[in-house]
Motif scaffolding. Structure first.
Motif, short mmCIF file in Angstrom:
data_model
loop_
_atom_site.label_atom_id
_atom_site.label_comp_id
_atom_site.label_asym_id
_atom_site.label_seq_id
_atom_site.Cartn_x
_atom_site.Cartn_y
_atom_site.Cartn_z
N LYS A 25 -13.58 73.33 65.89
CA LYS A 25 -13.24 73.34 64.60
C LYS A 25 -13.62 74.50 63.74
O LYS A 25 -14.85 74.71 63.80
CB LYS A 25 -13.83 72.23 63.95
CG LYS A 25 -13.17 71.92 62.68
CD LYS A 25 -11.97 71.56 62.55
CE LYS A 25 -11.51 71.56 61.12
NZ LYS A 25 -9.96 71.32 60.83
N GLN A 26 -12.62 75.37 63.31
CA GLN A 26 -12.90 76.36 62.40
C GLN A 26 -12.65 75.98 60.97
O GLN A 26 -11.46 75.47 60.49
CB GLN A 26 -12.23 77.62 62.96
CG GLN A 26 -12.94 78.12 63.90
CD GLN A 26 -12.12 79.34 64.65
OE1 GLN A 26 -11.17 79.29 65.03
NE2 GLN A 26 -12.89 80.54 64.59
N PHE A 27 -13.47 76.38 60.17
CA PHE A 27 -13.28 76.22 58.56
C PHE A 27 -12.93 77.75 58.01
O PHE A 27 -14.12 78.46 57.94
CB PHE A 27 -14.45 75.31 57.77
CG PHE A 27 -14.51 74.08 58.07
CD1 PHE A 27 -13.72 73.29 57.75
CD2 PHE A 27 -15.53 73.69 58.94
CE1 PHE A 27 -13.64 71.64 58.06
CE2 PHE A 27 -15.73 72.30 59.25
CZ PHE A 27 -14.64 71.47 58.80
N GLY A 28 -11.82 78.16 57.92
CA GLY A 28 -11.77 79.54 57.61
C GLY A 28 -12.25 80.51 58.90
O GLY A 28 -11.88 80.11 60.02
N SER A 29 -13.07 81.28 58.52
CA SER A 29 -13.62 82.29 59.81
C SER A 29 -14.83 81.66 60.35
O SER A 29 -15.45 82.05 61.33
CB SER A 29 -14.04 83.55 59.48
OG SER A 29 -14.94 83.77 58.42
N THR A 31 -16.90 78.88 62.37
CA THR A 31 -16.79 77.79 63.42
C THR A 31 -17.82 76.72 63.55
O THR A 31 -18.97 76.98 63.58
CB THR A 31 -16.79 78.62 64.86
OG1 THR A 31 -16.06 79.71 64.90
CG2 THR A 31 -16.65 77.66 65.94
N ALA A 32 -17.46 75.61 63.13
CA ALA A 32 -18.43 74.55 62.81
C ALA A 32 -18.67 73.92 64.21
O ALA A 32 -19.87 73.37 64.62
CB ALA A 32 -17.95 73.61 61.87
N GLY A 55 -23.10 70.88 63.16
CA GLY A 55 -21.58 70.44 63.28
C GLY A 55 -21.55 68.95 63.77
O GLY A 55 -20.29 68.60 64.07
N THR A 58 -18.93 66.81 61.64
CA THR A 58 -17.44 67.47 61.99
C THR A 58 -17.05 66.90 63.48
O THR A 58 -15.98 66.50 63.33
CB THR A 58 -17.64 69.02 61.99
OG1 THR A 58 -18.20 69.49 60.91
CG2 THR A 58 -16.35 69.53 62.18
N ARG A 61 -16.45 63.42 62.85
CA ARG A 61 -14.97 63.23 61.93
C ARG A 61 -13.70 63.53 62.85
O ARG A 61 -12.52 62.79 62.70
CB ARG A 61 -15.05 63.82 60.71
CG ARG A 61 -16.09 63.38 59.80
CD ARG A 61 -16.33 64.52 58.46
NE ARG A 61 -14.88 64.88 57.87
CZ ARG A 61 -14.36 64.05 56.90
NH1 ARG A 61 -14.93 62.81 56.54
NH2 ARG A 61 -13.37 64.35 56.24
N GLU A 67 -10.70 64.71 60.72
CA GLU A 67 -10.40 66.21 60.83
C GLU A 67 -9.86 66.63 61.89
O GLU A 67 -9.70 65.96 63.10
CB GLU A 67 -12.03 66.45 60.81
CG GLU A 67 -12.36 68.04 60.25
CD GLU A 67 -12.37 67.80 58.87
OE1 GLU A 67 -11.66 68.27 58.21
OE2 GLU A 67 -13.45 67.55 58.34
N THR A 70 -9.21 72.67 65.52
CA THR A 70 -8.53 73.76 65.51
C THR A 70 -8.05 73.92 66.99
O THR A 70 -6.86 74.40 67.29
CB THR A 70 -9.50 74.83 65.33
OG1 THR A 70 -9.93 74.68 64.20
CG2 THR A 70 -8.80 76.18 65.20
#
Ligand code: ATP
Length: 382
Positions: A25-29, A31-32, A55, A58, A61, A67, A70
């Motif tokens: 899972k990435q939030f923008g750039s 990586t969570a 993480g 995340t 979720r 969520e 990615t």
């Protein structure tokens, strides 16, 4: 149930109930969650453990469907869930805040989800009564959440999540709002309820003792990755890295070089002091793979080290030292001992004999001997 059936993860051909494959899972750039894979088996109480921001939530979720990953996939009970919305998953989530409706009674809070799903009135009454009995709140059904203690509210939240009979229950820091004593008591209740329902629990926590107490297995997370997955005792006794050894419990680290090796033991030298230590070789553990001249770290748990005012003649490994700090904790004491090789060791010892006054117990500035047996240390390659 046979003993083996209680530990499906020990069997190579067991079918997982939840299967997470290469999930990211990435939030923008940022990586969570970073390409993790994991199998969880039916009826497990699986603990996700890690520091703040690693993480865990995340991942939970994504299991719940709140969520979208990615990349990667999630299977539950054989069905692909990755694109399935939360309300169509056989999953329920219990939030840290419990999220109870303050204006509704306990019964109505618990019945809410069933009503919304169109379950018949008499079935709702029966199921709410059954679940209240299970969480031992039968006499509290007519109260509102603000008329309950923290522990009772936690059990209402659990009842509300379980009444819908999910196949998987996700719990995010379920005991965080409780004080220490209540938390310990509730841990056992949670384990009992999980045992009675057979629902697969995935519990997120940052509290390592809680994870050890509750879990069938634990995944230790750091920076979006799993550092080690195993049964609590396995992770504690055989930490894979210094990070894990430090994160789960406390540990002493002694840098050594392998100087000799035979079938049952290895000889290890602490180079600055030239002092030699012995460790048992176990064919399954990493120490058997070390070669002569190789550097490694001896990891020693504080409770595996003995301490006395006189030499410990039964221990294969011994060091002289001076007590620099004592923490008296009632049933045990923790000592910080500055040793002859310049390394300070933390040692924990039970207070088995009632202190008979000054002079008998080990105190600040006392010269002492610490020692450990050849099978007490874990060797990590460094
Ligand atoms: P904690 O124990 O503090 O709750 P956690 O392990 O549950 O931590 P996560 O909530 O999974 O951590 O967050 C992991 C990382 O992802 C954090 O660095 C967080 O800031 C980041 N993160 C989480 N959600 C988002 C979001 N919606 N947008 C951007 N970044 C996010």
């Amino acid at each position: 149930m046979t003993q083996d059936a209680s530990y499906p993860w020990r069997q190579p051909d067991a079918t997982p109930f939840i299967s997470i494959k290469n999930l990211s899972k990435q939030f923008g750039s940022f990586t969570a969650v970073d390409d993790i894979s994991l199998d969880i088996y039916k009826g497990e109480l699986f603990g996700l453990l890690g520091g703040s921001g690693c993480g865990k939530t995340t991942l939970l979720r994504m299991l719940a469907g709140f969520e979208t990953p990615t990349s990667g996939s999630i299977f539950i009970d054989g069905a692909e869930m990755t694109q399935v919305p939360p309300y169509e998953r056989p999953v329920n989530m219990m939030f840290q805040s419990y999220a109870l409706f303050p204006h509704m009674t306990v019964e109505k809070n618990i019945a809410y989800g069933l009503k919304r799903d169109g379950v018949g009135r008499s079935e709702i009454t029966d199921r709410v009564a059954d679940i209240l009995k299970m969480v031992e709140l039968s006499d509290f059904g007519k109260r509102k959440p603000n008329q309950l203690s923290g522990g009772q509210r936690q059990r209402v939240a659990l009842a509300r999540a379980l009444v819908k009979r999910p196949k998987v229950l996700l719990l995010d820091e379920p005991l965080a709002a409780l004080d220490k004593r209540l938390r310990e008591q509730t841990q056992f209740e949670l384990m009992n309820i999980q045992d009675q329902t057979g629902v697969t629990f995935v519990v997120v926590t940052h509290d390592q003792e809680e994870a050890m107490t509750l879990s069938t297995r634990i995944a230790v997370m750091d920076a979006g990755k799993f550092m080690q997955i195993g049964e609590p005792a396995e992770i504690y006794e055989n930490p894979a890295t210094q990070f894990i050894a430090n994160f789960i419990g406390s540990a002493n680290f002694l840098p050594v070089t392998l100087i000799d090796k035979n079938q049952s033991t290895v000889q290890l030298q602490h180079e600055p002091s030239q002092k030699v230590f012995t460790a048992a070789t176990d064919h399954k553990s990493p120490e058997s793979e070390l070669t002569t001249g190789q550097q490694s770290t001896m990891v020693l748990r504080p409770e595996k080290i003995l301490i006395d005012k006189t030499p410990l003649t039964d221990c294969q490994n011994q060091l002289a030292g001076v007590v620099k700090e004592v923490a008296y904790l009632g049933k045990l004491s923790t000592y910080r001992v500055q040793t002859e090789i310049g390394i300070t060791f933390e040692v924990t010892a039970p207070n088995q004999i009632r202190s008979q006054g000054i002079g008998h117990r080990i105190d600040w500035d006392d010269p002492v001997h610490i020692g450990w047996n050849d099978n007490s240390a874990v060797l990590l390659q460094s």
